[in-house]
Design an enzyme around this catalytic site. Structure first.
Site, PDB file in Angstrom:
ATOM      1  N   ASP A  65      10.612 -11.673  -0.944  1.00 57.69           N
ATOM      2  CA  ASP A  65      10.434 -12.544   0.219  1.00 57.69           C
ATOM      3  C   ASP A  65      10.687 -11.701   1.478  1.00 57.69           C
ATOM      4  O   ASP A  65       9.793 -11.004   1.941  1.00 57.69           O
ATOM      5  CB  ASP A  65      11.406 -13.723   0.063  1.00 57.69           C
TER       6      ASP A  65
ATOM      7  N   ARG B 253      13.001 -24.581 -12.527  1.00 58.04           N
ATOM      8  CA  ARG B 253      12.693 -23.283 -13.150  1.00 58.04           C
ATOM      9  C   ARG B 253      11.835 -23.434 -14.392  1.00 58.04           C
ATOM     10  O   ARG B 253      11.146 -22.496 -14.805  1.00 58.04           O
ATOM     11  CB  ARG B 253      13.987 -22.569 -13.560  1.00 58.04           C
TER      12      ARG B 253
ATOM     13  N   PHE C 261       7.329 -22.262   0.210  1.00 52.95           N
ATOM     14  CA  PHE C 261       8.407 -22.201  -0.765  1.00 52.95           C
ATOM     15  C   PHE C 261       7.855 -22.671  -2.108  1.00 52.95           C
ATOM     16  O   PHE C 261       7.312 -23.769  -2.210  1.00 52.95           O
ATOM     17  CB  PHE C 261       9.612 -23.048  -0.344  1.00 52.95           C
TER      18      PHE C 261
ATOM     19  N   ASP D 165      13.447 -21.360  -8.464  1.00 49.84           N
ATOM     20  CA  ASP D 165      14.139 -22.645  -8.317  1.00 49.84           C
ATOM     21  C   ASP D 165      14.237 -23.105  -6.880  1.00 49.84           C
ATOM     22  O   ASP D 165      14.064 -22.332  -5.934  1.00 49.84           O
ATOM     23  CB  ASP D 165      15.571 -22.513  -8.856  1.00 49.84           C
TER      24      ASP D 165
ATOM     25  N   GLU E 249      11.678  -8.480 -10.805  1.00 51.71           N
ATOM     26  CA  GLU E 249      12.125  -9.535  -9.886  1.00 51.71           C
ATOM     27  C   GLU E 249      11.145 -10.702  -9.927  1.00 51.71           C
ATOM     28  O   GLU E 249       9.976 -10.539 -10.268  1.00 51.71           O
ATOM     29  CB  GLU E 249      12.225  -8.921  -8.478  1.00 51.71           C
ATOM     30  N   ASP E 250      11.619 -11.884  -9.562  1.00 46.28           N
ATOM     31  CA  ASP E 250      10.726 -13.049  -9.549  1.00 46.28           C
ATOM     32  C   ASP E 250       9.815 -13.027  -8.321  1.00 46.28           C
ATOM     33  O   ASP E 250       8.608 -13.177  -8.421  1.00 46.28           O
ATOM     34  CB  ASP E 250      11.519 -14.374  -9.626  1.00 46.28           C
TER      35      ASP E 250
ATOM     36  N   GLY F 274      16.306 -15.865 -11.435  1.00 47.07           N
ATOM     37  CA  GLY F 274      14.885 -16.186 -11.272  1.00 47.07           C
ATOM     38  C   GLY F 274      13.940 -15.431 -12.180  1.00 47.07           C
ATOM     39  O   GLY F 274      12.903 -15.956 -12.576  1.00 47.07           O
TER      40      GLY F 274
ATOM     41  N   LYS G 170       5.596 -12.268  -1.260  1.00 45.03           N
ATOM     42  CA  LYS G 170       5.324 -13.100  -0.088  1.00 45.03           C
ATOM     43  C   LYS G 170       5.447 -12.209   1.154  1.00 45.03           C
ATOM     44  O   LYS G 170       6.435 -12.273   1.894  1.00 45.03           O
ATOM     45  CB  LYS G 170       6.377 -14.217  -0.038  1.00 45.03           C
TER      46      LYS G 170
HETATM   47  P1  IMP Z   1      14.623 -11.572  -0.287  1.00 42.59           P
HETATM   48  O1  IMP Z   1      13.364 -10.805  -0.656  1.00 42.59           O
HETATM   49  O2  IMP Z   1      15.837 -10.713  -0.179  1.00 42.59           O
HETATM   50  O3  IMP Z   1      14.412 -12.433   0.914  1.00 42.59           O
HETATM   51  O4  IMP Z   1      15.015 -12.591  -1.410  1.00 42.59           O
HETATM   52  C1  IMP Z   1      14.309 -12.816  -2.500  1.00 42.59           C
HETATM   53  C2  IMP Z   1      14.995 -13.917  -3.292  1.00 42.59           C
HETATM   54  O5  IMP Z   1      14.961 -15.176  -2.593  1.00 42.59           O
HETATM   55  C3  IMP Z   1      14.219 -14.099  -4.565  1.00 42.59           C
HETATM   56  O6  IMP Z   1      14.740 -13.317  -5.588  1.00 42.59           O
HETATM   57  C4  IMP Z   1      14.361 -15.578  -4.822  1.00 42.59           C
HETATM   58  O7  IMP Z   1      15.534 -15.810  -5.573  1.00 42.59           O
HETATM   59  C5  IMP Z   1      14.529 -16.201  -3.456  1.00 42.59           C
HETATM   60  N1  IMP Z   1      13.249 -16.754  -2.968  1.00 42.59           N
HETATM   61  C6  IMP Z   1      12.485 -16.293  -1.973  1.00 42.59           C
HETATM   62  N2  IMP Z   1      11.381 -17.034  -1.785  1.00 42.59           N
HETATM   63  C7  IMP Z   1      11.428 -18.009  -2.723  1.00 42.59           C
HETATM   64  C8  IMP Z   1      10.551 -19.103  -3.072  1.00 42.59           C
HETATM   65  O8  IMP Z   1       9.485 -19.349  -2.483  1.00 42.59           O
HETATM   66  N3  IMP Z   1      10.968 -19.883  -4.109  1.00 42.59           N
HETATM   67  C9  IMP Z   1      12.124 -19.668  -4.788  1.00 42.59           C
HETATM   68  N4  IMP Z   1      12.966 -18.652  -4.519  1.00 42.59           N
HETATM   69  C10 IMP Z   1      12.629 -17.834  -3.481  1.00 42.59           C
HETATM   70 MG    MG Z   2      15.984 -13.779  -7.174  1.00 41.21          MG
END
Ligand code: IMP
Ligand code: MG
Length: 174
Positions: free
Chosen positions: A101, A163, A150, A157, A97-98, A43, A129
């Site tokens: 979440d 992407r 989302f 993606d 990081e992208d 990402g 987020k």
């Molecule tokens: P977390 O913070 O461990 O829940 O995971 C983060 C990862 O989930 C990110 O690096 C993204 O790859 C993916 N992700 C979380 N939210 C989104 C979204 O809204 N769109 C696309 N990918 C997301």
């Molecule tokens: Mg990611």
């Protein structure tokens, strides 16, 4: 069920402004240092390449591919698909990081990388987020805070697709 991606949340111009702001902060904070920038695949590949071209200090670029899943531990388990190529002991490291979440991936990754004894270890995310957070993880540098939707585009993606959008769009299942 079809996927509707017509609603733009962040324009390309807003992404450009966000990049300038983050680069200004990083150029100030890391002035005179050599920075190891580690992009998280897949990402963050676009964000990483845009960000590093605005950095003025010496930079080494690397990538990691990781994912987290929730197993028996509520904190989750980190799976490393591709580790970085450099030894970061004693180095200044910035994880790129992208989107943050739940925060699980980065909380686990930071714990693991801290054991390699970098001089400093910080996180720069394009998007945050916070509504979905399950822990106290806070990114050191955040491009834009986004609502609990989302989103796709600019590297993010849905099942590997979208992407390539140069803006950020909200996914609606219709
Ligand atoms: P977390 O913070 O461990 O829940 O995971 C983060 C990862 O989930 C990110 O690096 C993204 O790859 C993916 N992700 C979380 N939210 C989104 C979204 O809204 N769109 C696309 N990918 C997301
Ligand atoms: Mg990611």
């Amino acid at each position: 069920m079809a996927i509707d991606t017509s609603r733009v949340l962040v324009t390309h111009e807003q992404i450009e402004e966000m990049l300038e702001r983050l680069a200004d902060q990083l150029n100030r904070d890391y002035a005179g240092k050599h920075l190891i920038v580690v992009g998280i695949l897949t990402g963050a590949f676009i964000f990483t390449s845009d960000l590093i071209r605005r950095l003025t200090m010496p930079v080494t670029v690397d990538f990691m591919q990781v994912s987290s899943y929730v197993g028996e531990l509520s904190t989750g388990v980190l799976k490393i698909k591709k580790d970085m190529s450099y030894d970061i002991e004693g180095k200044d490291v910035l994880i790129v990081e992208d989107i943050v979440d739940t925060g699980r991936t980065l909380a686990l990754l930071m714990d693991m990388l801290a054991k390699r004894n970098p001089a400093s270890l910080k996180v720069c995310t394009a998007f945050d987020k916070p509504a979905r957070r399950v822990n106290s993880f806070v990114p050191d540098y955040n491009g834009l805070t986004v609502p609990d939707e989302f989103i796709v585009g600019y590297g993010l993606d849905l099942d590997g697709e979208y992407r390539n959008f140069d803006d950020i769009r909200i996914v609606r299942k219709v």
